[in-house]
Design a protein around this motif. Structure first.
Motif, short mmCIF file in Angstrom:
data_model
loop_
_atom_site.label_atom_id
_atom_site.label_comp_id
_atom_site.label_asym_id
_atom_site.label_seq_id
_atom_site.Cartn_x
_atom_site.Cartn_y
_atom_site.Cartn_z
N VAL A 1 -23.37 6.15 8.04
CA VAL A 1 -23.49 5.54 6.57
C VAL A 1 -23.73 3.71 7.22
O VAL A 1 -24.23 2.91 7.30
N VAL A 2 -22.47 3.44 7.53
CA VAL A 2 -22.27 2.22 8.38
C VAL A 2 -23.62 1.78 9.15
O VAL A 2 -24.25 0.41 8.93
N ARG B 1 -26.60 1.44 7.23
CA ARG B 1 -26.84 -0.41 6.45
C ARG B 1 -27.49 -1.37 7.63
O ARG B 1 -27.91 -2.36 6.94
N MET C 1 -26.94 4.96 -0.72
CA MET C 1 -25.33 4.79 -1.00
C MET C 1 -24.89 3.33 -1.13
O MET C 1 -24.40 2.62 -2.38
N PHE C 2 -24.98 2.43 -0.38
CA PHE C 2 -24.53 1.01 -0.53
C PHE C 2 -25.76 0.67 -1.96
O PHE C 2 -24.69 -0.64 -2.28
N VAL D 1 -23.80 1.74 -4.98
CA VAL D 1 -23.14 1.41 -5.53
C VAL D 1 -22.74 -0.17 -5.32
O VAL D 1 -22.19 -0.90 -6.41
N ARG E 1 -24.27 -0.48 -8.94
CA ARG E 1 -23.72 0.47 -9.63
C ARG E 1 -24.50 1.56 -10.05
O ARG E 1 -24.31 1.54 -11.95
N PHE F 1 -24.85 4.82 -11.37
CA PHE F 1 -23.49 5.85 -11.05
C PHE F 1 -24.23 7.22 -10.28
O PHE F 1 -23.99 7.68 -10.06
N ILE G 1 -24.83 7.17 -7.24
CA ILE G 1 -23.11 7.10 -6.16
C ILE G 1 -23.05 9.19 -6.53
O ILE G 1 -22.36 9.19 -5.54
N THR H 1 -22.50 11.24 -3.45
CA THR H 1 -20.85 12.39 -2.11
C THR H 1 -21.10 13.13 -2.82
O THR H 1 -20.51 13.88 -1.29
#
Lengths: 285, 318
Positions: free
Chosen positions: B257-258, B261, B272-273, B276, B279, B281, B284, B288
């Motif tokens: 994930v990191v 990005r 995901m980033f 988030v 927002r 929702f 997200i 997850t």
């Protein structure tokens, strides 16, 4: 159970462990004492030096994009990074150890539900859950510590649980129970000391992991937010190519400090495990 | 066997509900909701109420959870507020790049870690053992993003060999060669940062096996060392090695994930980033829950395979 003195003696005779202890102690002392002693001001702009000044006698690591001294930010950022690491690991322990004890000692429904809860938490990539929670709750040091602390317990609980399963079958536990000891007392006085040894070793790894998570999130701009400094967000500016190539003194020191700290924590953790259980250590070699 | 599988499935059910409840609460209890974003500034009380009713936000919590769960069973994860697309569609689009990246990373990690772990177990005090030790100490201590920065610095900027971001060139890209060039750096970093963990577990599994009597028998028979190692030792160490790889999966996904990005890789992590920070929702929750359920499914499959392969597992469990 090994007595503390003997563990300390064995730890002291491990040269690498001593080096790591000294390095970590120095780091902690530096981040705690240097800011008040030297009157460091991590958030003050130095107008005479200007933006992005190169390292000089006055600013050893130069200044950042708004003219703040990078060395001061590095030291104060270390405060936050180390604080987050240790505090999160402490919460890991505070939650994981009791749950592991209960699951292993009580068995039955306790065991089933606690272990299922651990399964639930361990199904998530840790950083994803942390990312969601921290950004939804608002990024602050307290929130980051709470989230990292409350998410990391299953590993510890499993370690304790595994040990308790074998300890609870020992004769001395049966003896205390036959003498009419209360469950709480037995858990605390008899089971815990005999089941907790591997946890101290895992602690080093825990602190390291929390520091890594914090710095990854802060680097990506979703952890500790500027103006508050942390080792992770000090490296954030390196995502621009100009900083990455032209000013390595900005991003290299915090990165190397993170690596150094985590390596030391790991070596120390392993040494502590070996010192507590020398027989296992010898067998592994 | 059927009973073993049934028992294993039964323990997975509460975990499934636990995962979905956790994801739902995580997003639902967070301060602020969609009406804050959609009606920024202008909305009055009545508009807000109408919006809440339209989005189903006026229902009580358990009802909303039940509705969301029913949607999940149908593959309907709602609509993205930001992209205006179905979340399930978005996830399917992003799944392939993520699988490609993470899969390549895992393969790289395994290709380095397993032989090295075996050699290190065979010769713990020799050069291999030392190299393995270095990997286990530094492998998990160097943060992925730092490794990524160093790699971009070296290979993209100084040497100019490899691109530093994206999946294809912006103009005129698209071939397999182009994809491969973009894949090398991020996949290499995912691979390298996971070598340490897999290596350590391979080493200890092999060490244990090498101490067994049948290894001594094999050596006493005069078999060549290579045959002893590969045919006798590695084979029996394979199950613990496989376990260690699979238990690393959540960790590997988290790391990628990191990396996604940083390298601007258009996968689930980047999704995901952006979700988030915007927002978004539904996205997200969707991402997850899909990640966690994938982990749950892998562990379930793994246990069933164990049961098939190794009868001790079936009888060992109460």
């Amino acid at each position: 159970m090994e007595s503390g003195k003997r563990v300390w003696f064995r730890l002291r005779s491990d040269r690498r462990a001593v080096v790591c202890m000294v390095i970590l102690a120095l780091e902690v002392l530096c981040v705690l004492l240097l800011p008040p002693l030297l009157g460091l001001e991590p958030n003050v702009t130095d107008r005479t030096a200007g933006f992005w000044a190169a390292p000089s006698a006055e600013h050893w690591l130069g200044t950042d994009d708004v003219g703040r001294d990078i060395l001061a930010r590095l030291i104060c950022g270390g405060r936050i990074s180390l604080l987050v690491g240790f505090a999160a690991a402490a919460i890991n322990l505070a939650v994981g150890v009791p749950l592991g004890l209960l699951a292993g000692y009580r068995r039955g429904a306790w065991e089933f539900w606690i272990m299922r809860l651990a399964d639930v938490f361990q199904s998530f990539p840790n950083i994803v859950l942390t990312l969601c929670l921290v950004s939804l709750m608002g990024a602050s040091v307290l929130n980051l510590v709470l989230v990292l602390g409350l998410l990391g317990w299953p590993g510890i609980a499993r370690l304790v649980y595994g040990n308790v399963l074998s300890v609870r079958e020992k004769e001395y536990i049966l003896a205390v129970r036959a003498l009419g000891g209360r469950t709480g007392t037995i858990l605390y006085r008899n089971v815990l000391p005999n089941a907790v040894a591997p946890v101290w070793a895992a602690l080093g790894q825990r602190v390291g992991r929390a520091i890594l998570s914090e710095s990854s999130l802060s680097f990506l701009g979703v952890g500790i937010r500027p103006p508050q400094a942390s080792w992770g967000n000090l490296m954030q500016s390196a995502s621009s190519l100009a900083v990455l190539t032209g000013r390595p003194w900005v991003w290299l020191p915090p990165g190397l400090l993170i690596v150094l700290t985590v390596v030391c924590l790991q070596i120390l953790g392993n040494a502590l495990r070996d010192a507590m259980d020398p027989r296992a250590a010898r067998k592994e070699r | 066997m059927a009973q073993y599988i049934r028992r294993r499935l039964i323990t997975a059910i509460p975990v499934f509900f636990g995962i979905t409840i956790l994801v739902f609460l995580l997003v639902d209890l967070a301060p602020g909701d969609l009406t804050d974003l959609m009606g920024e500034g202008a909305a009055g009380e009545t508009e807000r109420a109408a919006m809440e009713a339209a989005l189903g936000l006026d229902q009580p919590l358990p009802t909303r959870y039940a509705l969301w769960l029913a949607g999940l069973f149908h593959g309907d994860l709602g609509r993205s507020y930001h992209y205006g697309q179905e979340v399930s569609e978005l996830i399917i689009q992003r799944l392939w790049p993520s699988l490609l990246l993470t899969g390549t990373g895992v393969v790289l990690a395994v290709v380095i870690a397993v032989p090295l772990g075996m050699l290190a177990a065979w010769e713990p005090r020799g050069g291999w053992g030392r190299l393995a030790h270095l990997f286990t100490v530094f492998g998990s201590a160097v943060p992925g993003f730092f490794l990524a920065l160093a790699a971009i610095f070296l290979f993209s900027v100084k040497l100019g060999w490899l691109p530093a971001s994206g999946m294809y060139r912006a103009a005129g890209g698209g071939g397999a060669g182009d994809l491969l060039r973009h894949l090398i750096l991020p996949a290499g970093i995912i691979g390298l940062s996971n070598v340490g963990g897999i290596l350590r577990q391979t080493q200890s599994a092999c060490l244990e096996v090498l101490g067994e009597d049948y290894i001594m028998t094999a050596r006493a028979k005069g078999l060549r060392e290579r045959v002893v190692l590969v045919r006798h030792a590695l084979r029996s160490a394979l199950i613990p090695v496989l376990t260690s790889i699979l238990t690393h999966i959540p960790h590997i996904i988290g790391g990628s994930v990191v990396v996604e990005r940083i390298f601007g890789w258009p996968g689930m992590g980047s999704l995901m980033f952006s979700a988030v920070s915007g927002r978004d929702f539904n996205v997200i929750m969707g991402v997850t829950v899909v990640m966690a359920l994938a982990v749950l499914l892998t562990s379930l499959l793994l246990d069933v395979v164990y049961g098939l392969v190794d009868p001790r597992v079936r009888y060992g469990e109460r």
